[in-house]
Design a protein around this motif. Structure first.
Motif, short mmCIF file in Angstrom:
data_model
loop_
_atom_site.label_atom_id
_atom_site.label_comp_id
_atom_site.label_asym_id
_atom_site.label_seq_id
_atom_site.Cartn_x
_atom_site.Cartn_y
_atom_site.Cartn_z
N TYR A 91 83.80 93.32 46.05
CA TYR A 91 84.69 94.48 45.95
C TYR A 91 84.24 95.33 44.78
N ASP A 92 85.09 96.20 44.23
CA ASP A 92 84.63 97.11 43.20
C ASP A 92 84.17 96.41 41.92
N SER A 93 84.55 95.14 41.73
CA SER A 93 84.05 94.41 40.57
C SER A 93 82.57 94.07 40.72
N SER A 94 82.03 94.22 41.92
CA SER A 94 80.62 93.91 42.19
C SER A 94 79.76 95.17 42.17
N ILE A 95 80.37 96.30 41.78
CA ILE A 95 79.65 97.57 41.75
C ILE A 95 79.62 98.10 40.33
N MET A 96 78.40 98.37 39.83
CA MET A 96 78.24 98.96 38.50
C MET A 96 77.69 100.37 38.65
N TYR A 97 78.25 101.29 37.87
CA TYR A 97 77.81 102.68 37.96
C TYR A 97 77.37 103.19 36.59
N ASN A 98 76.17 103.77 36.57
CA ASN A 98 75.66 104.35 35.33
C ASN A 98 75.98 105.85 35.34
N PHE A 99 76.91 106.26 34.51
CA PHE A 99 77.36 107.65 34.51
C PHE A 99 76.36 108.58 33.86
N GLU A 100 75.33 108.02 33.22
CA GLU A 100 74.30 108.86 32.60
C GLU A 100 73.29 109.36 33.63
N ASN A 101 72.91 108.47 34.57
CA ASN A 101 71.88 108.87 35.54
C ASN A 101 72.29 108.64 36.99
N ASP A 102 73.55 108.24 37.20
CA ASP A 102 74.12 108.04 38.54
C ASP A 102 73.47 106.89 39.31
N ASN A 103 72.83 105.97 38.60
CA ASN A 103 72.30 104.77 39.27
C ASN A 103 73.43 103.81 39.61
N VAL A 104 73.26 103.09 40.72
CA VAL A 104 74.25 102.12 41.18
C VAL A 104 73.59 100.74 41.20
N THR A 105 74.31 99.73 40.73
CA THR A 105 73.83 98.35 40.79
C THR A 105 74.89 97.47 41.43
N PHE A 106 74.48 96.66 42.40
CA PHE A 106 75.37 95.66 42.99
C PHE A 106 75.08 94.32 42.34
N VAL A 151 71.92 78.09 33.51
CA VAL A 151 71.70 79.47 33.09
C VAL A 151 70.91 80.24 34.14
N VAL A 152 71.38 81.43 34.46
CA VAL A 152 70.63 82.34 35.33
C VAL A 152 70.37 83.62 34.54
N ILE A 153 69.12 84.08 34.57
CA ILE A 153 68.73 85.30 33.85
C ILE A 153 68.44 86.41 34.85
N TYR A 154 69.02 87.58 34.59
CA TYR A 154 68.77 88.77 35.39
C TYR A 154 68.24 89.88 34.48
N GLU A 155 67.59 90.86 35.06
CA GLU A 155 67.30 92.06 34.31
C GLU A 155 68.64 92.74 34.00
N TYR A 156 68.76 93.29 32.82
CA TYR A 156 70.02 93.93 32.43
C TYR A 156 70.16 95.27 33.13
N ALA A 157 71.31 95.53 33.71
CA ALA A 157 71.57 96.80 34.39
C ALA A 157 72.53 97.62 33.54
N GLU A 158 72.11 98.81 33.15
CA GLU A 158 72.98 99.69 32.40
C GLU A 158 74.05 100.26 33.33
N GLY A 159 75.26 100.35 32.84
CA GLY A 159 76.34 100.92 33.64
C GLY A 159 77.65 100.23 33.35
N LEU A 160 78.70 100.70 34.02
CA LEU A 160 80.04 100.13 33.86
C LEU A 160 80.52 99.54 35.17
N CYS A 161 81.11 98.37 35.10
CA CYS A 161 81.69 97.74 36.28
C CYS A 161 82.91 98.55 36.69
N LEU A 162 83.01 98.87 37.99
CA LEU A 162 84.10 99.72 38.45
C LEU A 162 85.45 99.01 38.45
#
Length: 296
Positions: A168-183, A103-114
């Motif tokens: 690739y784009d599956s490794s990019i998450m975009y939060n459309f509420e605040n425009d934050n990006v998470t890899f 098990v690996v735990i990460y902080e949860y990132a809000e957003g949608l995977c592209l």
């Protein structure tokens, strides 16, 4: 295939496995159960804090590798999250063995995977707009900001001695509420130097692969990642027809100039970055970025 449920979330497995132990960490509110990596992931909330649990060793439906190989790869990934530090990379919290799982735990990132492939059936069924389609409707300045962050991230992991694999784009998450990006999902990144030891089966989506990512024993290095980044940027500013053609051919093709949203100068920079000849590309990500900034 069987369906299981934890809290109010359903998920699919090839056969029953007990995940009730997750309840001790909080309430499950989300699941991703259809990945080729063999991992199953849960969003879990406790005391208004959200975490992302990625678990290897599960008998998942879409796994392309064995449970043992899935555990091995996820264990190897932990050090990469410790070595690569970037503000937009998903934050590693902890990891541990639990019975047959790792098990690996990460902080949860809000957003949608592209590249939200696990929901493609839903998009087809409901005619819902996919995250990538929604992303491509954003104003240019917002998409250019993602490109800026991509350049920054690529320079950071290359300086840390790594090359991107299966990014690739599956490794990019975009939060459309605040425009934050998470890899995310850098699990297959490799230490330099490395080679393609799998030939045409080397990791990655065919529509964005560099030629050497299909060639056994070819070097995989910074020049490969220049191609990777150039191909991703082309996709961000591509007409849908270009993307569909890449799927149809099962390989990356450069945009037609008429369908590219940015200037001719930037188009030519991406043409150089994604040249099939390694020797004709930029030598470093830094050089690529410098040229990009001249015209942006």
């Amino acid at each position: 295939m069987i369906r299981q449920k934890i809290d109010d979330v359903e998920f699919k497995l090839r056969e029953y496995q007990d995940f009730s132990w997750l309840k001790s960490y909080g309430t499950v509110f989300n699941v991703i159960d259809e990945t080729g990596s063999g991992c199953i992931s849960f969003g879990i909330e406790k005391n208004k804090k959200k975490y992302f649990f990625k678990i290897a060793g599960a008998k998942t439906v879409e796994a392309e590798i064995s449970e043992e190989e899935s555990i091995k790869l996820l264990k190897e990934a932990v050090q990469k999250y410790k070595d690569i530090k970037h503000e937009n990379l998903i934050k590693y919290v902890d990891s541990f063995d639990y019975k047959d799982f790792f098990v690996v735990i990460y902080e949860y990132a809000e957003g949608l995977c592209l590249f939200d492939h696990w929901n493609f059936d839903r998009y087809k069924r409901t005619k819902e707009i996919t995250p990538m389609m929604k992303f491509k409707m954003l104003p240019l300045n917002k998409r250019l900001n993602v490109v800026y962050k991509l350049f920054s991230f690529f320079k950071i992991f290359i300086n840390a001695g790594y090359v991107a694999v299966d990014f690739y784009d599956s490794s990019i998450m975009y939060n459309f509420e605040n425009d934050n990006v998470t890899f995310c999902d850098i699990d297959l990144f490799r230490k330099s130097p490395t080679i393609n030891d799998l030939g045409e089966n080397y990791f990655g989506t065919k529509r964005l692969k560099a030629p050497e990512e299909n060639s056994l024993n070819a070097p995989i290095d910074e020049k490969t990642n220049i191609f990777t980044l150039g191909a991703i940027i082309f996709d961000i500013f591509s007409d849908v027809k270009n993307i569909e053609k890449r799927y149809e051919l099962g390989m990356f093709i450069q945009n037609e100039k008429e369908s590219f949203e940015l200037s001719d100068e930037l188009y030519n920079i991406l043409i150089k970055a994604t040249n099939y000849s390694r020797e004709s590309r930029y030598n470093t990500i830094k050089e690529f970025h410098t040229q990009w900034n001249k015209y942006i």
